[in-house]
Design a protein around this motif. Sequence first.
Motif, PDB file in Angstrom:
ATOM      1  N   PRO A  68      89.157 130.155  49.202  1.00 35.40           N
ATOM      2  CA  PRO A  68      88.448 130.619  50.401  1.00 35.40           C
ATOM      3  C   PRO A  68      88.470 129.615  51.553  1.00 35.40           C
ATOM      4  O   PRO A  68      88.215 129.995  52.706  1.00 35.40           O
ATOM      5  CB  PRO A  68      87.023 130.848  49.890  1.00 35.40           C
ATOM      6  N   TYR A  69      88.769 128.341  51.270  1.00 38.60           N
ATOM      7  CA  TYR A  69      88.810 127.319  52.316  1.00 38.60           C
ATOM      8  C   TYR A  69      90.224 127.044  52.811  1.00 38.60           C
ATOM      9  O   TYR A  69      90.423 126.197  53.682  1.00 38.60           O
ATOM     10  CB  TYR A  69      88.211 126.009  51.794  1.00 38.60           C
ATOM     11  N   ALA A  70      91.207 127.726  52.276  1.00 34.50           N
ATOM     12  CA  ALA A  70      92.606 127.435  52.592  1.00 34.50           C
ATOM     13  C   ALA A  70      92.905 127.758  54.051  1.00 34.50           C
ATOM     14  O   ALA A  70      92.449 128.767  54.593  1.00 34.50           O
ATOM     15  CB  ALA A  70      93.525 128.233  51.669  1.00 34.50           C
ATOM     16  N   GLN A  71      93.714 126.904  54.685  1.00 34.01           N
ATOM     17  CA  GLN A  71      94.075 127.086  56.081  1.00 34.01           C
ATOM     18  C   GLN A  71      95.542 127.417  56.331  1.00 34.01           C
ATOM     19  O   GLN A  71      95.869 127.998  57.369  1.00 34.01           O
ATOM     20  CB  GLN A  71      93.684 125.834  56.870  1.00 34.01           C
ATOM     21  N   PRO A  72      96.496 127.058  55.448  1.00 31.17           N
ATOM     22  CA  PRO A  72      97.893 127.408  55.723  1.00 31.17           C
ATOM     23  C   PRO A  72      98.124 128.914  55.671  1.00 31.17           C
ATOM     24  O   PRO A  72      97.309 129.685  55.157  1.00 31.17           O
ATOM     25  CB  PRO A  72      98.661 126.703  54.586  1.00 31.17           C
ATOM     26  N   LYS A  73      99.276 129.321  56.190  1.00 29.77           N
ATOM     27  CA  LYS A  73      99.761 130.681  55.971  1.00 29.77           C
ATOM     28  C   LYS A  73     100.358 130.753  54.567  1.00 29.77           C
ATOM     29  O   LYS A  73     101.026 129.823  54.122  1.00 29.77           O
ATOM     30  CB  LYS A  73     100.831 131.038  57.002  1.00 29.77           C
ATOM     31  N   PHE A  74     100.116 131.861  53.867  1.00 29.53           N
ATOM     32  CA  PHE A  74     100.561 132.013  52.484  1.00 29.53           C
ATOM     33  C   PHE A  74     101.568 133.144  52.353  1.00 29.53           C
ATOM     34  O   PHE A  74     101.406 134.215  52.940  1.00 29.53           O
ATOM     35  CB  PHE A  74      99.372 132.333  51.568  1.00 29.53           C
ATOM     36  N   LEU A  75     102.591 132.885  51.539  1.00 30.82           N
ATOM     37  CA  LEU A  75     103.456 133.941  51.016  1.00 30.82           C
ATOM     38  C   LEU A  75     103.242 133.978  49.512  1.00 30.82           C
ATOM     39  O   LEU A  75     103.577 133.020  48.806  1.00 30.82           O
ATOM     40  CB  LEU A  75     104.920 133.665  51.324  1.00 30.82           C
ATOM     41  N   PHE A  76     102.656 135.053  49.013  1.00 32.67           N
ATOM     42  CA  PHE A  76     102.419 135.198  47.574  1.00 32.67           C
ATOM     43  C   PHE A  76     103.592 135.947  46.956  1.00 32.67           C
ATOM     44  O   PHE A  76     103.860 137.103  47.304  1.00 32.67           O
ATOM     45  CB  PHE A  76     101.121 135.950  47.318  1.00 32.67           C
ATOM     46  N   VAL A  77     104.301 135.282  46.041  1.00 28.47           N
ATOM     47  CA  VAL A  77     105.501 135.842  45.414  1.00 28.47           C
ATOM     48  C   VAL A  77     105.245 136.028  43.923  1.00 28.47           C
ATOM     49  O   VAL A  77     104.844 135.089  43.225  1.00 28.47           O
ATOM     50  CB  VAL A  77     106.719 134.914  45.616  1.00 28.47           C
ATOM     51  N   ASN A  78     105.480 137.221  43.417  1.00 25.52           N
ATOM     52  CA  ASN A  78     105.296 137.490  41.983  1.00 25.52           C
ATOM     53  C   ASN A  78     106.032 138.776  41.636  1.00 25.52           C
ATOM     54  O   ASN A  78     106.469 139.520  42.521  1.00 25.52           O
ATOM     55  CB  ASN A  78     103.804 137.618  41.649  1.00 25.52           C
ATOM     56  N   GLY A  79     106.169 139.032  40.360  1.00 26.22           N
ATOM     57  CA  GLY A  79     106.626 140.326  39.899  1.00 26.22           C
ATOM     58  C   GLY A  79     105.432 141.195  39.539  1.00 26.22           C
ATOM     59  O   GLY A  79     104.285 140.768  39.594  1.00 26.22           O
ATOM     60  N   ASN A  80     105.695 142.407  39.128  1.00 26.90           N
ATOM     61  CA  ASN A  80     104.617 143.298  38.688  1.00 26.90           C
ATOM     62  C   ASN A  80     104.436 143.286  37.177  1.00 26.90           C
ATOM     63  O   ASN A  80     103.460 143.841  36.661  1.00 26.90           O
ATOM     64  CB  ASN A  80     104.882 144.725  39.160  1.00 26.90           C
ATOM     65  N   THR A  81     105.356 142.625  36.457  1.00 25.80           N
ATOM     66  CA  THR A  81     105.269 142.602  34.990  1.00 25.80           C
ATOM     67  C   THR A  81     105.308 141.178  34.464  1.00 25.80           C
ATOM     68  O   THR A  81     105.849 140.921  33.386  1.00 25.80           O
ATOM     69  CB  THR A  81     106.423 143.423  34.366  1.00 25.80           C
ATOM     70  N   ASP A  82     104.752 140.246  35.224  1.00 26.14           N
ATOM     71  CA  ASP A  82     104.798 138.855  34.794  1.00 26.14           C
ATOM     72  C   ASP A  82     103.932 138.639  33.562  1.00 26.14           C
ATOM     73  O   ASP A  82     102.814 139.150  33.471  1.00 26.14           O
ATOM     74  CB  ASP A  82     104.333 137.926  35.914  1.00 26.14           C
ATOM     75  N   ARG A  83     104.445 137.864  32.632  1.00 25.18           N
ATOM     76  CA  ARG A  83     103.748 137.642  31.367  1.00 25.18           C
ATOM     77  C   ARG A  83     102.456 136.842  31.561  1.00 25.18           C
ATOM     78  O   ARG A  83     101.446 137.113  30.917  1.00 25.18           O
ATOM     79  CB  ARG A  83     104.671 136.897  30.399  1.00 25.18           C
ATOM     80  N   PHE A  84     102.498 135.865  32.450  1.00 23.93           N
ATOM     81  CA  PHE A  84     101.409 134.902  32.545  1.00 23.93           C
ATOM     82  C   PHE A  84     100.372 135.246  33.619  1.00 23.93           C
ATOM     83  O   PHE A  84      99.204 134.886  33.489  1.00 23.93           O
ATOM     84  CB  PHE A  84     101.976 133.504  32.839  1.00 23.93           C
ATOM     85  N   TYR A  85     100.810 135.921  34.685  1.00 23.84           N
ATOM     86  CA  TYR A  85      99.917 136.148  35.828  1.00 23.84           C
ATOM     87  C   TYR A  85      99.854 137.647  36.088  1.00 23.84           C
ATOM     88  O   TYR A  85     100.684 138.205  36.804  1.00 23.84           O
ATOM     89  CB  TYR A  85     100.424 135.360  37.034  1.00 23.84           C
ATOM     90  N   ASN A  86      98.871 138.282  35.493  1.00 21.70           N
ATOM     91  CA  ASN A  86      98.810 139.732  35.487  1.00 21.70           C
ATOM     92  C   ASN A  86      98.106 140.297  36.716  1.00 21.70           C
ATOM     93  O   ASN A  86      97.495 139.577  37.505  1.00 21.70           O
ATOM     94  CB  ASN A  86      98.183 140.252  34.194  1.00 21.70           C
ATOM     95  N   VAL A  87      98.193 141.613  36.848  1.00 23.50           N
ATOM     96  CA  VAL A  87      97.835 142.317  38.074  1.00 23.50           C
ATOM     97  C   VAL A  87      96.425 141.975  38.558  1.00 23.50           C
ATOM     98  O   VAL A  87      96.238 141.592  39.718  1.00 23.50           O
ATOM     99  CB  VAL A  87      97.985 143.844  37.887  1.00 23.50           C
ATOM    100  N   ILE A  88      95.417 142.115  37.716  1.00 23.03           N
ATOM    101  CA  ILE A  88      94.046 142.011  38.200  1.00 23.03           C
ATOM    102  C   ILE A  88      93.691 140.602  38.687  1.00 23.03           C
ATOM    103  O   ILE A  88      93.230 140.438  39.825  1.00 23.03           O
ATOM    104  CB  ILE A  88      93.050 142.496  37.124  1.00 23.03           C
TER     105      ILE A  88
END
Length: 411
Positions: free
Chosen positions: A254-274
Amino acid sequence: MKALLVFFLLSLTAGFAQNKTVPGIDASAIKTDSLPWDLNALSKAPAVEWLDQTGPVHSLLYQSADYEGKPTRVFAYYSNPDLIRGKATGKRTFPGVVLIHGGGGKAFKEWVEKWAADGYAAIAMDLAGKGADGQRLALAGPDQGDVDKFLKLEKAALKDMWTYQAVSSAILAHSLLRALPEVDASKTAVTGISWGGYLTCLVASLDNRFKAAAPVYGCGYYDESDIFKKPISQLSAGSRRKWMKFFDPSAYLPYAQPKFLFVNGNTDRFYNVIPYHKTYSLVSANQRTMCLIPNMAHGHEAGWIPHEIRYFFESVLNDGVPLVQVAPVVADDSTLRLAYQSPVSILTAEFHYSNDTTSLNEQRVWSKQQATVDPKTRTVTSPMPKEGFQYGFFYLKDHRNVSVSSPFLVN
């Protein structure tokens, strides 16, 4: 004893890198009274020893945070557009990028080569206490196994945990990079893969000198991950709360100031949708761009291949042509509609969706359907799937073959 003496002598001077004065982190922007890192100290360029400056990619050791009461050094690779072409560094300045590897990774020389060839001064460090040969350094920090990341918290001080050490080392690498005379300190970015994406979320939130950040796969809410909730669940209740308070990106994004590009797949094993959806939602919509790539593989090479990261950094740091910007999806009973803005026309558009709420993320079954692009109204539309959907997202490519997506739609 000899290594300690060499390091002591090294620490008396940071070499030429500290001759350049650059602004530090604005620690007051992090509105928490329990921050374990000394951001003012991490803003200063560390002591550095150059191991090899003969080739297109240089190697070095730099001083990092004390670990278990002892000094540490971190191995890294560095290059820039002059060096990668075999030229002596001249009067030109370059934007800078910090490259953070994931679990089981190392300082990747080829990753530095890639970014140097793309026009950046790049540094990649090893966050497992190892050197170029894969062996432990004489003054090493923690390794990157589950014990140092999680289980050690039952007895160890916060400063002796892997996350504390890795964040410190990544921020110090940024401080070193910014202090180099050929680096434009006003134009720096960070990207990391998997655990490095997790660290990118932390580092970019804490170090507001970065202008752009691209976490790949990694996110917060680790206690909700299909994979990482398991070692967290092995901690006592107090240690679980402590880990989430101090080391989960959700505490700082919530305190982040840079611009972000969030890159991921939809079926990643480690970092799931929710948890992924909850993580990027902590960053304001006008501060982030989404790039959900259907069925994206998980790995270091797969994580640095997307050229969307370079296009994004160019748009933020060098006033390059921006990626497609999308508005929130509007849905009615029959149609899903997405408005967009783009200086480059859209080549393809798809809507991906799933009703599978019981499978693990990597096994979830997804369907897709083509979407219709109307360049006059700058809208993309797709029929509402007859069976409805629990999770969905639009995926767009422009005529540069640069893709973006909507955020996940979660019903």
